[in-house]
Design an enzyme around this catalytic site. Structure first.
Site, short mmCIF file in Angstrom:
data_model
loop_
_atom_site.label_atom_id
_atom_site.label_comp_id
_atom_site.label_asym_id
_atom_site.label_seq_id
_atom_site.Cartn_x
_atom_site.Cartn_y
_atom_site.Cartn_z
N PRO A 2 18.99 32.59 18.04
CA PRO A 2 19.88 33.75 18.08
C PRO A 2 19.72 34.52 19.38
O PRO A 2 18.61 34.85 19.79
CB PRO A 2 19.42 34.58 16.88
CG PRO A 2 18.81 33.58 15.95
CD PRO A 2 18.16 32.55 16.84
N GLU A 3 20.83 34.79 20.06
CA GLU A 3 20.80 35.52 21.32
C GLU A 3 21.37 36.92 21.10
O GLU A 3 21.58 37.34 19.96
CB GLU A 3 21.59 34.75 22.39
CG GLU A 3 20.98 33.38 22.69
CD GLU A 3 21.68 32.64 23.82
OE1 GLU A 3 22.51 33.25 24.53
OE2 GLU A 3 21.41 31.44 24.00
N HIS A 90 11.99 30.38 2.06
CA HIS A 90 11.78 30.91 3.41
C HIS A 90 12.23 32.37 3.56
O HIS A 90 12.36 32.86 4.67
CB HIS A 90 12.48 30.03 4.43
CG HIS A 90 11.91 28.65 4.51
ND1 HIS A 90 10.61 28.40 4.86
CD2 HIS A 90 12.48 27.44 4.23
CE1 HIS A 90 10.39 27.08 4.82
NE2 HIS A 90 11.50 26.49 4.44
N ARG A 108 11.66 28.36 10.35
CA ARG A 108 10.71 27.85 11.36
C ARG A 108 9.60 28.85 11.67
O ARG A 108 8.62 28.49 12.34
CB ARG A 108 11.47 27.51 12.65
CG ARG A 108 12.54 26.46 12.45
CD ARG A 108 13.12 26.03 13.77
NE ARG A 108 14.28 25.17 13.59
CZ ARG A 108 14.96 24.63 14.59
NH1 ARG A 108 14.61 24.89 15.85
NH2 ARG A 108 16.01 23.86 14.36
N ARG A 151 16.04 35.94 46.78
CA ARG A 151 15.52 35.05 45.71
C ARG A 151 16.08 33.65 45.93
O ARG A 151 17.28 33.45 46.07
CB ARG A 151 15.93 35.56 44.33
CG ARG A 151 15.36 36.92 43.97
CD ARG A 151 13.86 36.86 43.76
NE ARG A 151 13.37 38.12 43.20
CZ ARG A 151 12.98 38.27 41.93
NH1 ARG A 151 13.00 37.25 41.10
NH2 ARG A 151 12.55 39.44 41.51
#
Length: 269
Positions: A2-3, A90, A108, A151
């Site tokens: 999930p972002e 879970h 997980r 950079r």
């Protein structure tokens, strides 16, 4: 994983069922996720009223009248379930109010839950080095131009660096770079100011579209109400290796930093 859009969608889904509600019971069904649950989590949350919900980077925030903030991270597979018909193996943390039951499910167990004083939130270790929020006013082309100067790492890797911009993940960086017409391979210090002027609104546009769509369901993620995010149906390049781009070129993939990058060499320069 999930972002930012998935976490923002989760927070927005929890807000109407938690905000203003008193937590009547807390059940911790295992000792840890990625790290142990706070020992006094149940004691400090039980009886507290939720005053606000928010987000910092990829972390969800739940503030209470006790002056505490519960910080949750969904890890690789975490999600909150609202009023589940049954408690699953879970479902590791259960919060109950007078009207709802919420279960934090994480198959997980790469997620985490922390409890800190709200006044000390900025000093939470994971927040100390975070860059500006991509949907906030501090992310500007001028900021990127200054911080990315000289950079040599790719612009793709720099955008994934949470010290540069907080909360961006692989999917949405790929999509934003495509929308801005910027090659993910270009050295960050070589991206022109004109391209950065396109990149910042592209980042916001992609994130807002993803939030509107409920995030992207690729494997485990679902919104708190159980619905799946459908932004994946709008991907321009992510996961589309070998498929045609809108410009007529073909989407390609390469690996960098342990992640797959999807892009169109024809229209991203």
């Amino acid at each position: 994983m999930p972002e930012l859009p998935e976490v923002e969608t989760t927070v927005r889904g929890l807000r109407p069922v938690l905000e203003g509600q008193r937590i009547t019971a807390v059940q911790i069904r295992r000792p840890d996720l990625r790290r142990p649950f706070p020992e006094d989590l149940g004691q400090r949350l039980t009886g507290a009223t939720v005053t606000a919900l928010g987000r910092r980077a990829k972390y969800g925030l739940i503030d209470t009248t006790r002056g505490d903030t519960m910080i949750f991270h969904l890890g690789m597979s975490g999600r909150w379930r609202v009023d589940p018909a049954e408690i699953l193996p879970h479902d590791h943390l259960i919060l109950e109010t007078a009207t709802h039951r919420l279960a934090l499910n994480d198959a997980r167990r790469f997620g985490s839950v922390d409890l800190v004083a709200t006044t000390g939130l900025a000093a939470f270790p994971a927040f100390l080095a975070l860059g500006p929020e991509p949907l906030g006013p501090d992310l500007t082309a001028a900021y990127l131009h200054r911080i990315l100067k000289d950079r040599i790492a790719s612009i793709k890797l720099m955008l994934l660096d949470q010290r540069i911009v907080a909360g961006l993940g692989n999917i949405y960086v790929c999509e934003a770079l495509f929308l801005a017409g910027v090659s993910p391979k270009r050295a960050a210090g070589k991206v022109s100011r004109a391209k950065l002027d396109r990149l910042v609104p592209a980042i916001r546009s992609v994130l807002l579209a993803a939030i509107e769509a409920g995030g992207s369901t690729l494997r485990d993620y679902a919104k708190p109400d159980g619905e799946l995010g459908y932004f994946s149906k709008q991907f321009a390049v992510y996961g589309r290796e070998g498929q045609p781009c809108a410009c007529g070129g073909l989407v390609q993939r390469y690996a960098e930093g342990g992640r797959s990058t999807f892009w169109c060499p024809t229209c991203q320069r």
